[in-house]
Design an enzyme around this catalytic site. Structure first.
Site, PDB file in Angstrom:
ATOM      1  N   GLU A 120      53.834-105.845  59.469  1.00  0.00           N
ATOM      2  CA  GLU A 120      52.860-105.537  58.427  1.00  0.00           C
ATOM      3  C   GLU A 120      53.564-105.230  57.104  1.00  0.00           C
ATOM      4  O   GLU A 120      54.766-104.907  57.070  1.00  0.00           O
ATOM      5  CB  GLU A 120      51.990-104.346  58.863  1.00  0.00           C
ATOM      6  CG  GLU A 120      50.916-103.904  57.879  1.00  0.00           C
ATOM      7  CD  GLU A 120      49.885-104.982  57.520  1.00  0.00           C
ATOM      8  OE1 GLU A 120      50.290-105.983  56.897  1.00  0.00           O
ATOM      9  OE2 GLU A 120      48.692-104.793  57.845  1.00  0.00           O
TER      10      GLU A 120
ATOM     11  N   HIS B 124      45.888-107.570  65.502  1.00  0.00           N
ATOM     12  CA  HIS B 124      45.860-106.583  66.577  1.00  0.00           C
ATOM     13  C   HIS B 124      44.515-105.852  66.614  1.00  0.00           C
ATOM     14  O   HIS B 124      43.773-105.806  65.630  1.00  0.00           O
ATOM     15  CB  HIS B 124      47.008-105.584  66.429  1.00  0.00           C
ATOM     16  CG  HIS B 124      46.897-104.704  65.214  1.00  0.00           C
ATOM     17  ND1 HIS B 124      46.021-103.649  65.129  1.00  0.00           N
ATOM     18  CD2 HIS B 124      47.556-104.730  64.035  1.00  0.00           C
ATOM     19  CE1 HIS B 124      46.136-103.054  63.962  1.00  0.00           C
ATOM     20  NE2 HIS B 124      47.064-103.694  63.267  1.00  0.00           N
TER      21      HIS B 124
END
Length: 256
Positions: free
Chosen positions: A104, A17
């Protein structure tokens, strides 16, 4: 321009990202649901312009699956990288899935901290007196409070969910390494910095504490594949040879 691997071997693209407010100062960002900064959006759009499109590195027509972390920063990145229209089209074809397994690393007690703060805190509590804390080896402690955000993950837990995704990918690719099943074999993962570096280690068969230092910048793209058309020889594409699209390919794209 496409890689020469395009017509021969499946690939797995790793998209990190774009920048967030916490990326700027290196704060550990797990379940905290931040959005991209304007600079982060520009990073992803630059990668899209350079790498995504017909006859480019990531050709949406050759994507078999797109797996996206549930965090907003990853969801935004997928939309910017592929384009909203293309993402909707792929979703309509059943190729897009939001997967909790590619979230994550959960940092628990260390959520929002810097590395130096983690190391100081642990030493003040009598830990790591002989060596510095390392996330790849030591993982993260649980934080105070309740809920999933307080849960810190250790390397074995991150490894387990990565291995699940890798097993799914290899099962999908097995038997179709030369396009025998379909020429549409590429897979795109849109996720996070620690997760994607951990994924790379596991793709290559290494434990997470293996000393392989990697960089994947916000908005950056990594490429995993296989050597010798063999699903049992996972590799990463260190460098690619690219060719210009053939005239008939350009003509076909213009007509369509």
């Amino acid at each position: 321009m496409p890689s020469i691997l395009e017509d021969t071997t499946p690939r797995v693209f790793l998209a990190r990202h774009g920048e967030t407010e916490w990326t700027l100062n290196g704060r550990y960002t797990g379940l905290t649901d931040l959005t991209l900064t304007s600079a982060g959006e520009s990073q992803v759009l630059a990668s899209s312009d350079a790498f995504v499109g017909p006859h480019r590195l990531i050709d949406p027509s050759k994507l078999a699956r797109v797996l996206i972390s549930p965090r907003r920063r990853a969801q935004q990145t997928a939309k910017l990288l592929l384009g909203e229209h293309t993402l909707k089209q792929l979703h309509g074809e059943g190729k897009v899935a939001t997967r909790e397994e590619i979230r994550e690393w959960q940092y628990g007690r260390y959520e929002g901290w810097l590395t130096r703060d983690i190391r100081r805190d642990r030493k003040e509590r009598g830990l790591d007196q002989e060596r510095e804390w390392d996330v790849w080896r030591d993982g993260c402690e649980d934080g105070e409070g309740e809920g999933e955000i307080a849960k810190g993950e250790v390397p074995s837990e991150v490894t387990a969910r990565i291995d699940q995704i890798i097993a799914e990918i290899r099962d999908f690719h097995r038997g179709g390494m030369k396009g025998e099943k379909s020429p549409v074999t590429d897979i795109l993962l849109v996720s996070h910095g620690h997760f994607l570096r951990a994924f790379t280690k596991r793709w290559l068969g290494y434990q997470l504490d293996f000393p392989l230092t990697m960089l994947l910048e916000p908005g950056g793209i990594g490429v995993m594949s296989y050597a010798h058309h063999n699903v049992d020889e996972p590799a990463f594409l260190l460098g690619g040879l690219y060719r210009a699209p053939l005239k008939e390919e350009l003509t076909s794209t213009e007509i369509n």
